[in-house]
Scaffold this motif. Structure first.
Motif, PDB file in Angstrom:
ATOM      1  N   GLN A   1      21.512  -9.542 -37.259  1.00  0.00           N
ATOM      2  CA  GLN A   1      21.560  -9.494 -35.867  1.00  0.00           C
ATOM      3  C   GLN A   1      22.484  -9.075 -35.118  1.00  0.00           C
ATOM      4  OE1 GLN A   1      21.162 -13.899 -35.735  1.00  0.00           O
ATOM      5  NE2 GLN A   1      19.076 -14.006 -36.012  1.00  0.00           N
ATOM      6  N   LEU A   2      24.008  -9.344 -35.772  1.00  0.00           N
ATOM      7  CA  LEU A   2      25.081  -8.706 -35.405  1.00  0.00           C
ATOM      8  C   LEU A   2      25.125  -7.107 -35.494  1.00  0.00           C
ATOM      9  CD1 LEU A   2      27.785  -9.230 -34.174  1.00  0.00           C
ATOM     10  CD2 LEU A   2      28.751  -9.629 -36.562  1.00  0.00           C
ATOM     11  N   MET A   3      24.648  -6.499 -36.728  1.00  0.00           N
ATOM     12  CA  MET A   3      24.706  -5.196 -36.704  1.00  0.00           C
ATOM     13  C   MET A   3      23.860  -4.569 -35.786  1.00  0.00           C
ATOM     14  SD  MET A   3      26.469  -3.154 -38.356  1.00  0.00           S
ATOM     15  CE  MET A   3      26.564  -1.810 -37.346  1.00  0.00           C
ATOM     16  N   LYS A   4      22.573  -5.130 -35.491  1.00  0.00           N
ATOM     17  CA  LYS A   4      21.555  -4.575 -34.595  1.00  0.00           C
ATOM     18  C   LYS A   4      22.403  -4.446 -33.081  1.00  0.00           C
ATOM     19  CE  LYS A   4      16.743  -5.103 -32.968  1.00  0.00           C
ATOM     20  NZ  LYS A   4      15.465  -5.890 -33.229  1.00  0.00           N
ATOM     21  N   SER A   5      22.909  -5.569 -32.801  1.00  0.00           N
ATOM     22  CA  SER A   5      23.505  -5.697 -31.427  1.00  0.00           C
ATOM     23  C   SER A   5      24.613  -4.649 -31.216  1.00  0.00           C
ATOM     24  CB  SER A   5      24.252  -7.048 -31.126  1.00  0.00           C
ATOM     25  OG  SER A   5      23.196  -7.937 -31.275  1.00  0.00           O
ATOM     26  N   LEU A   6      25.525  -4.524 -32.514  1.00  0.00           N
ATOM     27  CA  LEU A   6      26.462  -3.422 -32.424  1.00  0.00           C
ATOM     28  C   LEU A   6      26.053  -1.901 -32.241  1.00  0.00           C
ATOM     29  CD1 LEU A   6      28.805  -4.938 -35.303  1.00  0.00           C
ATOM     30  CD2 LEU A   6      29.321  -4.789 -32.578  1.00  0.00           C
ATOM     31  N   ASP A   7      24.917  -1.832 -33.006  1.00  0.00           N
ATOM     32  CA  ASP A   7      24.565  -0.548 -32.759  1.00  0.00           C
ATOM     33  C   ASP A   7      23.627  -0.304 -31.476  1.00  0.00           C
ATOM     34  OD1 ASP A   7      22.980   1.989 -34.162  1.00  0.00           O
ATOM     35  OD2 ASP A   7      21.485   0.983 -33.530  1.00  0.00           O
ATOM     36  N   SER A   8      22.900  -1.088 -31.086  1.00  0.00           N
ATOM     37  CA  SER A   8      22.432  -0.968 -29.786  1.00  0.00           C
ATOM     38  C   SER A   8      23.394  -0.756 -28.712  1.00  0.00           C
ATOM     39  CB  SER A   8      21.554  -2.238 -29.210  1.00  0.00           C
ATOM     40  OG  SER A   8      20.930  -2.077 -28.059  1.00  0.00           O
ATOM     41  N   ALA A   9      24.596  -1.573 -28.680  1.00  0.00           N
ATOM     42  CA  ALA A   9      25.533  -1.392 -27.549  1.00  0.00           C
ATOM     43  C   ALA A   9      26.342  -0.027 -27.706  1.00  0.00           C
ATOM     44  CB  ALA A   9      26.764  -2.445 -28.023  1.00  0.00           C
ATOM     45  N   GLU A  10      26.320   0.507 -28.816  1.00  0.00           N
ATOM     46  CA  GLU A  10      26.821   2.020 -29.205  1.00  0.00           C
ATOM     47  C   GLU A  10      25.983   2.917 -28.490  1.00  0.00           C
ATOM     48  OE1 GLU A  10      28.773   4.785 -32.862  1.00  0.00           O
ATOM     49  OE2 GLU A  10      28.471   2.548 -32.940  1.00  0.00           O
TER      50      GLU A  10
ATOM     51  N   HIS B   1      23.900   2.814 -26.189  1.00  0.00           N
ATOM     52  CA  HIS B   1      23.623   2.714 -24.855  1.00  0.00           C
ATOM     53  C   HIS B   1      25.063   2.777 -24.132  1.00  0.00           C
ATOM     54  CE1 HIS B   1      19.313   1.889 -24.685  1.00  0.00           C
ATOM     55  NE2 HIS B   1      19.513   0.977 -25.845  1.00  0.00           N
ATOM     56  N   GLY B   2      26.105   2.593 -24.425  1.00  0.00           N
ATOM     57  CA  GLY B   2      27.488   2.415 -23.996  1.00  0.00           C
ATOM     58  C   GLY B   2      27.676   1.406 -23.484  1.00  0.00           C
ATOM     59  N   TYR B   3      27.098   0.438 -24.013  1.00  0.00           N
ATOM     60  CA  TYR B   3      27.584  -0.999 -23.347  1.00  0.00           C
ATOM     61  C   TYR B   3      28.838  -1.665 -24.164  1.00  0.00           C
ATOM     62  CZ  TYR B   3      22.713  -1.247 -21.598  1.00  0.00           C
ATOM     63  OH  TYR B   3      21.519  -1.042 -21.017  1.00  0.00           O
ATOM     64  N   SER B   4      29.500  -2.542 -23.643  1.00  0.00           N
ATOM     65  CA  SER B   4      30.666  -3.369 -24.096  1.00  0.00           C
ATOM     66  C   SER B   4      30.175  -3.745 -25.429  1.00  0.00           C
ATOM     67  CB  SER B   4      31.031  -4.255 -23.131  1.00  0.00           C
ATOM     68  OG  SER B   4      31.548  -3.954 -22.019  1.00  0.00           O
ATOM     69  N   ARG B   5      30.850  -3.304 -26.640  1.00  0.00           N
ATOM     70  CA  ARG B   5      30.863  -3.941 -28.166  1.00  0.00           C
ATOM     71  C   ARG B   5      31.441  -5.273 -28.237  1.00  0.00           C
ATOM     72  NH1 ARG B   5      33.047  -2.745 -33.042  1.00  0.00           N
ATOM     73  NH2 ARG B   5      31.323  -1.480 -34.324  1.00  0.00           N
ATOM     74  N   TYR B   6      30.698  -6.058 -28.917  1.00  0.00           N
ATOM     75  CA  TYR B   6      31.267  -7.296 -29.493  1.00  0.00           C
ATOM     76  C   TYR B   6      32.602  -7.107 -30.332  1.00  0.00           C
ATOM     77  CZ  TYR B   6      26.984  -9.621 -28.581  1.00  0.00           C
ATOM     78  OH  TYR B   6      25.702 -10.087 -28.162  1.00  0.00           O
ATOM     79  N   VAL B   7      33.588  -7.373 -30.090  1.00  0.00           N
ATOM     80  CA  VAL B   7      34.877  -7.453 -30.672  1.00  0.00           C
ATOM     81  C   VAL B   7      35.308  -8.389 -31.707  1.00  0.00           C
ATOM     82  CG1 VAL B   7      36.044  -6.149 -28.657  1.00  0.00           C
ATOM     83  CG2 VAL B   7      36.241  -8.669 -29.127  1.00  0.00           C
ATOM     84  N   SER B   8      34.433  -9.436 -31.672  1.00  0.00           N
ATOM     85  CA  SER B   8      34.814 -10.599 -32.732  1.00  0.00           C
ATOM     86  C   SER B   8      33.558 -11.390 -32.898  1.00  0.00           C
ATOM     87  CB  SER B   8      35.861 -11.778 -31.865  1.00  0.00           C
ATOM     88  OG  SER B   8      34.900 -12.313 -30.854  1.00  0.00           O
ATOM     89  N   GLN B   9      33.445 -12.227 -33.954  1.00  0.00           N
ATOM     90  CA  GLN B   9      32.429 -13.193 -34.242  1.00  0.00           C
ATOM     91  C   GLN B   9      33.056 -14.424 -34.487  1.00  0.00           C
ATOM     92  OE1 GLN B   9      30.388 -12.197 -38.086  1.00  0.00           O
ATOM     93  NE2 GLN B   9      32.291 -10.913 -38.919  1.00  0.00           N
ATOM     94  N   GLN B  10      32.444 -15.477 -34.116  1.00  0.00           N
ATOM     95  CA  GLN B  10      32.919 -16.825 -34.132  1.00  0.00           C
ATOM     96  C   GLN B  10      32.224 -17.415 -35.519  1.00  0.00           C
ATOM     97  OE1 GLN B  10      33.686 -21.040 -32.003  1.00  0.00           O
ATOM     98  NE2 GLN B  10      34.125 -19.060 -30.807  1.00  0.00           N
ATOM     99  N   VAL B  11      32.607 -17.937 -36.508  1.00  0.00           N
ATOM    100  CA  VAL B  11      31.952 -18.505 -37.623  1.00  0.00           C
ATOM    101  C   VAL B  11      32.316 -19.717 -38.240  1.00  0.00           C
ATOM    102  CG1 VAL B  11      31.492 -15.976 -38.319  1.00  0.00           C
ATOM    103  CG2 VAL B  11      33.378 -17.075 -39.028  1.00  0.00           C
ATOM    104  N   TYR B  12      31.338 -20.369 -38.977  1.00  0.00           N
ATOM    105  CA  TYR B  12      31.742 -21.400 -39.970  1.00  0.00           C
ATOM    106  C   TYR B  12      32.256 -21.003 -40.902  1.00  0.00           C
ATOM    107  CZ  TYR B  12      31.385 -25.258 -43.004  1.00  0.00           C
ATOM    108  OH  TYR B  12      31.317 -26.024 -44.029  1.00  0.00           O
TER     109      TYR B  12
END
Length: 344
Positions: free
Chosen positions: A163-172, A174-185
């Motif tokens: 899910q995270l990698m798909k989001s990063l790829d899509s943001a790149e 389309h030129g959207y702001s990219r996730y800079v962090s992940q909050q994790v257990y």
């Protein structure tokens, strides 16, 4: 307090930050804590004195009360703090509808800003991945929040690796702001983060913000072999909602923590959190506190380091069998089958 860069962005965050799950005491979060305005401000004051300038919250914490209490506690000193909040999408309405994803997410952010008493947040995170929503619409809404100045950076929380990698790829793309962090257990009794999300973070330069560093209240020093669970605290009331931990695995880790506590004079929570501070990708460990005593103890986790030997012992005690397919990459050698002799 040591500062670290959050992923690839320009934000410098302290290695410890304060979570506000104990603020408000409404609903499920009453088991975490019931800090009101006076207590919340006192905890924030102590953090700022110690150099802890980052505060993490979410719109669901005590039904918005946590954001309100945090906003009140930092009023008049917004320039001294880093504010991080989270929201699920969509907010209200039918979860599967695609119409209005943009407006609902923007409205959720604006409601958080109102409760926090600020016109922007430093980090705005999606609390979870909602596969029922068009990914590009979600990312477009987050990008709009950044471009409008309401959000400085965006992050993900509790995403799976794909899910995270798909989001990063899509943001790149389309030129959207990219996730800079992940909050994790992530904790000594919950190391699943290391198998997929940590390598992804290393590869994609994402900073990790760790929640529940004491393993859902199991590494407080109050849970030990042969002893009943403490009557007070959140574990007896919320264990069913948190990650499962095998008792024998927990006790094995706690016994090593006790040994190192005797060697160092540090408390069990301080050692467990210090171990996390030294892990790859970790930008900040989010600590929580029901009261001033807990907070001051957790703050003692920073400013020193476990020895290599102590880290190795904790690694060994907390290790679990490597799951598929990762065991292919962690074996030092593979069995080699000799070719059968040729026959004539």
């Amino acid at each position: 307090m040591e500062l670290r860069r959050l992923g690839a962005c320009d934000l410098q965050v302290p290695v410890l930050s304060l979570g506000t799950g104990t603020f408000g005491g409404r609903g499920l979060f009453s088991a975490f804590g019931t800090n009101g305005p006076k207590e919340a401000r006192r905890l924030v004051d102590i953090c700022l004195e110690a150099g802890v300038t980052m505060f993490d919250t979410a719109d669901v914490y005590s039904l918005g009360a946590a954001e309100e209490l945090l906003g009140s506690a930092v009023k008049g000193r917004r320039d001294q703090v880093i504010l991080s909040t989270k929201s699920g999408a969509p907010v209200g309405g039918s979860g599967g509808a695609s119409d209005g994803v943009h407006s609902r997410l923007v409205t959720a952010c604006e409601n958080s800003l109102r409760r926090l008493g600020t016109d922007y947040v430093d980090l705005y995170q999606l609390h979870f991945f909602d596969a029922s929503l068009p990914l590009d619409e979600v990312l477009s809404a987050l990008d709009h929040l950044v471009r409008s100045g309401k959000v400085r950076h965006v992050g993900a929380s509790n995403f799976c690796g794909w899910q995270l990698m798909k989001s990063l790829d899509s943001a790149e793309r389309h030129g959207y702001s990219r996730y800079v962090s992940q909050q994790v257990y992530y904790s000594l009794v919950g190391r699943d983060y290391e198998w997929e999300l940590m390598p992804l973070g290393l590869d994609q330069n994402l900073g990790a913000l760790v929640w529940s560093p004491l393993g859902w209240a199991r590494l407080t020093g109050k849970v030990r072999r042969g002893q009943p669970l403490p009557e007070q605290g959140r574990l007896p009331r919320t264990a069913a909602f948190g990650p499962h931990v095998d008792d024998e695995h927990l006790f094995r880790v706690v016994e090593v923590l006790d040994e190192i506590s005797e060697e160092t004079g540090r408390t069990v929570p301080q050692i467990a959190i210090n171990w996390l501070i030294q892990r790859p990708t970790v930008s900040s460990v989010i600590i929580g506190a029901r009261d001033e005593t807990q907070l001051r103890d957790n703050l003692g986790a920073a400013g020193w380091s476990l020895t290599c030997d102590q880290v190795a012992r904790l690694d060994a005690a907390s290790a679990k069998p490597t799951p598929y397919p990762y065991f292919h990459y962690t074996r030092e050698e593979f069995p080699v089958q000799e070719p059968e002799p040729a026959t004539t």
